[in-house]
Design a protein around this motif. Sequence first.
Motif, PDB file in Angstrom:
ATOM      1  N   ALA A 104       0.831  -1.231  -0.002  1.00 19.78           N
ATOM      2  CA  ALA A 104       0.118   0.054  -0.154  1.00 19.78           C
ATOM      3  C   ALA A 104       0.560   1.239  -0.030  1.00 19.78           C
ATOM      4  CB  ALA A 104      -0.986   0.060   1.087  1.00 19.78           C
ATOM      5  N   LEU A 151      -5.644   4.537   6.539  1.00 23.68           N
ATOM      6  CA  LEU A 151      -5.008   2.984   6.777  1.00 23.68           C
ATOM      7  C   LEU A 151      -3.525   2.946   6.881  1.00 23.68           C
ATOM      8  CD1 LEU A 151      -6.805   1.739   3.439  1.00 23.68           C
ATOM      9  CD2 LEU A 151      -6.811   0.742   5.777  1.00 23.68           C
ATOM     10  N   ARG A 163      -2.048  -0.260   7.635  1.00 21.32           N
ATOM     11  CA  ARG A 163      -1.948  -1.340   6.513  1.00 21.32           C
ATOM     12  C   ARG A 163      -0.878  -1.055   5.613  1.00 21.32           C
ATOM     13  NH1 ARG A 163      -4.535  -3.950   9.456  1.00 21.32           N
ATOM     14  NH2 ARG A 163      -6.886  -4.726   9.042  1.00 21.32           N
ATOM     15  N   LEU A 192      -5.634  -7.130   1.257  1.00 21.55           N
ATOM     16  CA  LEU A 192      -6.626  -6.120   1.614  1.00 21.55           C
ATOM     17  C   LEU A 192      -7.902  -6.240   1.207  1.00 21.55           C
ATOM     18  CD1 LEU A 192      -4.473  -2.940   0.895  1.00 21.55           C
ATOM     19  CD2 LEU A 192      -4.896  -3.845   3.156  1.00 21.55           C
ATOM     20  N   SER A 193      -8.932  -5.705   1.919  1.00 22.87           N
ATOM     21  CA  SER A 193     -10.410  -5.848   1.546  1.00 22.87           C
ATOM     22  C   SER A 193     -10.568  -4.909   0.488  1.00 22.87           C
ATOM     23  CB  SER A 193     -11.134  -5.607   2.674  1.00 22.87           C
ATOM     24  OG  SER A 193     -11.297  -4.258   2.995  1.00 22.87           O
ATOM     25  N   GLN A 244     -10.629  -1.354   1.431  1.00 26.51           N
ATOM     26  CA  GLN A 244      -9.269  -0.910   1.903  1.00 26.51           C
ATOM     27  C   GLN A 244      -8.507  -0.645   0.603  1.00 26.51           C
ATOM     28  OE1 GLN A 244      -8.231  -4.420   4.451  1.00 26.51           O
ATOM     29  NE2 GLN A 244      -8.487  -3.216   6.207  1.00 26.51           N
ATOM     30  N   GLN A 245      -8.797  -1.549  -0.396  1.00 28.40           N
ATOM     31  CA  GLN A 245      -7.991  -1.368  -1.638  1.00 28.40           C
ATOM     32  C   GLN A 245      -8.414   0.002  -2.262  1.00 28.40           C
ATOM     33  OE1 GLN A 245      -7.463  -4.541  -4.443  1.00 28.40           O
ATOM     34  NE2 GLN A 245      -8.048  -5.943  -2.865  1.00 28.40           N
ATOM     35  N   ARG A 272      -9.620   2.559  -0.695  1.00 31.51           N
ATOM     36  CA  ARG A 272      -9.117   3.772   0.157  1.00 31.51           C
ATOM     37  C   ARG A 272      -7.803   4.082  -0.320  1.00 31.51           C
ATOM     38  NH1 ARG A 272     -10.214   3.316   5.848  1.00 31.51           N
ATOM     39  NH2 ARG A 272     -10.732   1.050   5.651  1.00 31.51           N
ATOM     40  N   GLU A 328     -17.323   2.905   4.256  1.00 30.17           N
ATOM     41  CA  GLU A 328     -16.015   3.414   4.451  1.00 30.17           C
ATOM     42  C   GLU A 328     -15.217   4.111   3.259  1.00 30.17           C
ATOM     43  OE1 GLU A 328     -14.739  -0.708   5.169  1.00 30.17           O
ATOM     44  OE2 GLU A 328     -12.788  -0.171   4.076  1.00 30.17           O
TER      45      GLU A 328
END
Lengths: 254, 214, 225
Positions: free
Chosen positions: A98, A130, A133, A141-142, A145-146, A148, A178
């Motif tokens: 990330a 994040l 992460r 990542l979910s 999350q990806q 974001r 989110e």
Amino acid sequence: MPKPILTIKNLSKKYGGNVIFQDLSLTVNEGDTIVIIGPSGTGKSTLLRCLNLLTKPDGGQIWLDDQEITAKGTDEDHVRQHIGMVFQNFLLFNHLTALENVKLGLVRVKHMPEKEAETKALEELARVGLADRAGHYPGQLSGGQQQRVGIARALAMDPRVMLFDEPTSALDPELIGEVLEVMRKLALEGMTMVVVTHEMGFAREVADRIIFMEKGSIVEEGSPDALFYHPKFERTREFLWKITELYGKKEAQA
Amino acid sequence: MNFGQFISYIASGTVYTVGVTLVALPSGLLIGTILALLYVYGGKTAARLMNLYSTIFRGVPPIVLLFILFFAVSKGINLSAFWAGSFSLGIVSSAYQMEIVRGALLSVSGDQLMAARAIGLSRLQAIRYVVLPQAIRLAIPPWSNEAAIIIKDSSLVYALGVPEILRRAQLIGASSQKYLLAYLSAAVIYFLLVFATSHLLSLLEKRLAIPSNP
Amino acid sequence: MEWLQLLQRFFSDFVRGAGVTLELTAVGLTLGFVLGLVLALAKIYAPRWLSAIATAYIEVFRGTPLLVQLFLIYYGLPSLGITLSQTLSAYLALGLNSAAYQAEYLRGAIQAIGPSQMMAGRSIGLSRWQTIRFIILPQALRLALPSWSNEPISLLKTTAVVFLIAVQDLMAKAKRAATITYNPIASYLAVAAVYLLMVFALNALLKWLERKTKIPGFDIDVKRV
């Protein structure tokens, strides 16, 4: 006086024999959050990809601030530093963490020294929540999350305007929130945004202007209240209430 | 001559076999990668030329190409059989390796390129920092196959006089009349080489794998 | 282009050589197919010990050079009392070698079709063997065709090495031409052209076969290497 950041005049695009859109004109002012809605296949994504020159329009002009970016001889790579894009399928660089995803543009495009780039990248990741992460790979990542991280990657370049191409359409329902939250914050901070989405709740709450497109042309344009409560066209009303039935109820329950 | 001397005579050819492989494989990779990049990113004419190269160099038996290249190279430069043979094998391999790299490049989704351009990377930068690193990982399994093929095809250079495993087996088999033992020994050595290489590359693949939660 | 003139000069010789090459390919392919199918079925359906033997066979024949296998058969077997002619040795070596590669192509296809179709076949009362024979194999063989098509072409090219035990194939004719004309490059170039021609023709034949045997609506795209 509102200052225009993106000015689009008479834009057209065809693929083969099909006209995607023709003679499209639009102005995006500083700090605006523009939401584009409409049925699938209407050319909304194509329009967005023309704005950062990933797709070449067949006619018309686009100005970023005072520069005509559709003019011959424009350095496209340079232009894309100032326009951020977030994709429906996130499109994170799979082989990088990330942090490295966010850093890449800073180091290779903006030529920032390593240390500085690392600090800034961490800041942007923190901005989307994040920071913890940073060392994870996209595969770890979910979806939410990806996406974001995708937003952080675009924000790191300090763009003048952010383009969102159906940012939550590929997400499982429980992860949509989110991402919308990050986008809401961005809008409140004053970022100029053009968002293509089906999320009506978001549109009603955050948009300064909503644009309804159908079959490649702008049917109606106006404030959320205007469009939702006093639409000028029957088609607008039909589409809005159909979508709200699909998506709006879910938001009301949330 | 006792058993030990017999076997070690043949085994000493391993140095040459490994040598040929270590010259042919990387040179094939270098040429193959450059050609693959031209094929995928170089435009229509380049693609057609590369396609032609691929068709010709993969349509003719390796031994024919080996002989042609060997004689052609020997005519021009004064190279030993080892170097001429190894480079010729490398050129033959480059066509197959080009296809492997090309396949890998095409497998890395075009979307990755698009995302890279979107943050302002130039086409060259996008290929270098985003597409290639991912393509390399995809290329390892078929490349491991190609490495095994080169180890086996290195036996072809015996016909050029290089004193590698097969040639030694042939010589000692003829002089001792113990053909069965000679060629069996050669077979075992080749097998061990191929086996070890496949395993090593399998380990490399695991090492380079991008972490993910299944 | 010297090689063109050479081609004309040795035309009938090369044609005869090409004929031998095609013969070698055909025999090797057929032998390889029969044995390969047995190996593939053994690997999937046979009891542990038998399938292990099949696996070992495949590993050994794919892990050693064809040339070594050829020499073992031609030069090595006589000491065991088995003396084969050059041509027979070539047939055997090519067949045994090809079997190992064909086994893998066939195994992949059978395993792709296998489990669900096996269930379906058994559920209407067919025995294991009947299901394999009438339900699984007909589908698996068609499915395997695109990737299996690599083998005939690969085999055609592989036959070129048998001239080293003096089988009179196309390569042997090239060597003869080179000795007569003192022009090895032109000789081998001429022969390269003939091989290319044969590969093209074979490729076209295989594509035709693919089209002819396609099951309508059953479109699994296995990429040709």
